[in-house]
Motif scaffolding. Structure first.
Motif, PDB file in Angstrom:
ATOM      1  N   SER A 307      21.017 -51.156 -28.503  1.00  0.00           N
ATOM      2  CA  SER A 307      20.759 -49.919 -29.611  1.00  0.00           C
ATOM      3  C   SER A 307      20.735 -50.631 -31.074  1.00  0.00           C
ATOM      4  CB  SER A 307      21.488 -48.693 -29.655  1.00  0.00           C
ATOM      5  OG  SER A 307      21.093 -47.949 -30.659  1.00  0.00           O
ATOM      6  N   GLN A 377      21.814 -45.101 -31.078  1.00  0.00           N
ATOM      7  CA  GLN A 377      23.012 -44.756 -30.597  1.00  0.00           C
ATOM      8  C   GLN A 377      24.040 -44.412 -31.361  1.00  0.00           C
ATOM      9  OE1 GLN A 377      24.928 -47.531 -28.175  1.00  0.00           O
ATOM     10  NE2 GLN A 377      24.910 -46.317 -26.222  1.00  0.00           N
ATOM     11  N   PHE A 425      18.639 -45.115 -24.866  1.00  0.00           N
ATOM     12  CA  PHE A 425      18.921 -45.046 -26.349  1.00  0.00           C
ATOM     13  C   PHE A 425      17.903 -44.049 -27.168  1.00  0.00           C
ATOM     14  CE2 PHE A 425      20.206 -49.543 -25.295  1.00  0.00           C
ATOM     15  CZ  PHE A 425      21.267 -49.563 -25.385  1.00  0.00           C
TER      16      PHE A 425
END
Length: 484
Positions: A307, A377, A425
């Motif tokens: 992420s 994230q 994500f």
């Protein structure tokens, strides 16, 4: 029933591969977790209005471009209108910059706003690079190389123009600006950075010249509007696939893929499907979770990005009271100060065409808004209403949206993208370009060198409808090259 090819996901890369393989005569089954096709290049209906799921712009229909190749191969017709002016950019100093589709007009506009120094030389160079990149992309359908046959076929198709492109893989766009003495033009570097973000998903120091020059020049090719939304780009391809005897199963989320002695078994949320070959059209991060064979998991690991190296998005879908017609449909707004919560420095907004009554009933216009959110994230949107207000205020200041004309608002965070698209994500736009990852180091279409293949926006060549279309062309080409 056992199929020749099972395809995971119905994004535009998957549909491209499905169409080409079905045309060849293979029995194809497309498995899609949603209720409609297209992935991030489609539209959804809500309360009488059609909203874009992700992508809002369309290029790729010019000669030597992937979408043109697909439509020529299949005979598919798409209801498109050419946009006379592809985009306008609202700069942080309040200047309005028009991205004309004609090179000479665009250079004159760039010189007006950024000064005459080296603008012509820079844009003529970028446009020349982009033309050769597109010519090369379809000619070299065995690229990136992952076996000897790829090398031999590519060697047979190589041209002097292609060889001249090679140094561009080692130069960043930052270095290109330095070459032309434009790196100290702060307004220009900021403009290039934000334009690269919506096309290459990264900034000047990371994007190589080949991808960067091509990304910056997409407004210099024919830009199109699809009447009724991008679902009407997807639907004709879907209909072609069905007419060739393929099967499309919606609401079938693939949960795991196991290797068989002579093929693959795919477990979906509703049934199990067996096939001789499989193509994953979903992101690499998701693909790695599906395949149960450790050898495949290990082979994918070097290519996976976390992420912290990806982008998510905060998106808004507006229904507006129709007032003055929007002559230019696509706008990027560069902000003097970053947005709260996202840290984004730009907003992208696309309007429905004033004459498009399929997308927006009489008296209304639909607007799609997005802004980047790096490392999704780690960045939760805690106050959607405050962010919506900040975006509407910025658009209001530029005269793009009058708050009193808003009839309805829907917004989505990366969490919403995870829920609706299942993308890891909530990442959007594919894998960003990074200078350490050369084009030939991107993930090749072969997954296991046996019968599993890949396409989509996280494998070569990456982002955008033309990019994912090309990835589907390459996946189909390599499957046929390997086995037929």
């Amino acid at each position: 029933m056992r199929y020749d090819v099972a395809i995971i996901g119905s994004g535009f890369g998957s549909l491209t591969a499905a169409a080409l393989l079905a045309k060849y005569g293979l029995r194809v089954c497309v498995l899609e977790q949603a209720k409609y096709p297209g992935g991030c290049a489609t539209s959804y209906l809500r309360k009488g209005h059609w909203f874009e799921t992700g992508a809002t712009t369309l290029v790729g229909l010019d000669e030597h471009m992937p979408l043109r190749y697909l439509l020529d191969q299949t005979g598919v017709k798409v209801p498109v209108q050419v946009l006379e002016t592809p985009m306008q950019v609202h700069l942080p100093d309040a200047q309005l910059l028009t991205r004309y589709g004609n090179l000479e007009q665009w250079i004159a506009e760039a010189e007006r706003v950024f000064g005459k120094y080296k603008q012509r030389e820079f844009w003529e160079h970028c446009y020349s690079i982009s033309q050769e990149v597109w010519r090369t992309s379809l000619r070299q359908r065995s690229f990136p190389f992952s076996n000897t046959k790829d090398l031999l076929l590519s060697g047979m198709r190589v041209t002097p123009g292609q060889l001249k492109l090679l140094p561009g893989a080692f130069r960043t766009m930052e270095q290109v600006l330095q070459k032309y003495g434009l790196h100290q033009n702060e307004l220009f570097t900021r403009f290039v950075d934000e334009q690269l973000l919506i096309t290459a998903q990264n900034y000047l120091p990371e994007v190589n010249e080949l991808f960067g020059a091509t990304a910056l020049c997409y407004t210099l090719y024919s830009n199109y509007y699809v009447t009724g939304g991008l679902i009407n780009l997807v639907k004709p391809v879907e209909q072609f696939i069905l007419a060739k005897g393929a099967t499309l199963k919606y609401g079938h989320e693939v949960q795991e893929v196991r290797t068989l002695p002579e093929g693959y078994r795919l477990k979906t949320s509703k049934e199990e499907v067996e096939s001789r070959f499989v193509i994953s059209g979903i992101p690499l991060n998701n693909t790695a979770q599906l395949f149960q064979e450790e050898k495949i998991k290990r082979s994918l690991k070097p290519y996976l990005l976390g992420s912290d190296r990806l982008n998510g998005a905060f998106t808004m879908a507006l229904v507006l009271r129709a007032e003055e017609a929007n002559e230019v449909l696509h706008h990027q707004v560069h902000l003097p100060q970053p947005l709260p919560q996202t840290g984004s420095k730009s907003i992208f907004i696309s309007f429905s065409h004033p004459s498009d009554r399929l997308k927006a009933p009489d008296g209304t216009v639909v607007a799609s808004i997005s802004t980047h959110l790096h490392h999704p994230q780690a960045h939760l949107i805690e106050d959607k209403a405050a962010l919506e207000q900040a975006i509407v205020q910025e658009l209001g200041r530029r005269g793009l949206v009058r708050p009193e004309s808003i009839l309805s608002v829907q917004s989505a965070t990366p969490g919403g993208w995870i829920f609706w698209t299942k993308r890891a994500f909530g990442a959007v736009g594919g894998y960003p370009q990074y200078r350490k990852i050369k084009p030939w180091q991107m993930k090749d279409a072969r997954l296991d060198h046996r019968g599993a293949y890949l396409c989509g926006d996280t494998v070569y060549p990456g982002q955008g409808i033309p990019g994912v279309c090309l990835s589907g062309i390459i996946a189909a080409n390599k499957l046929l090259q390997d086995h037929f």
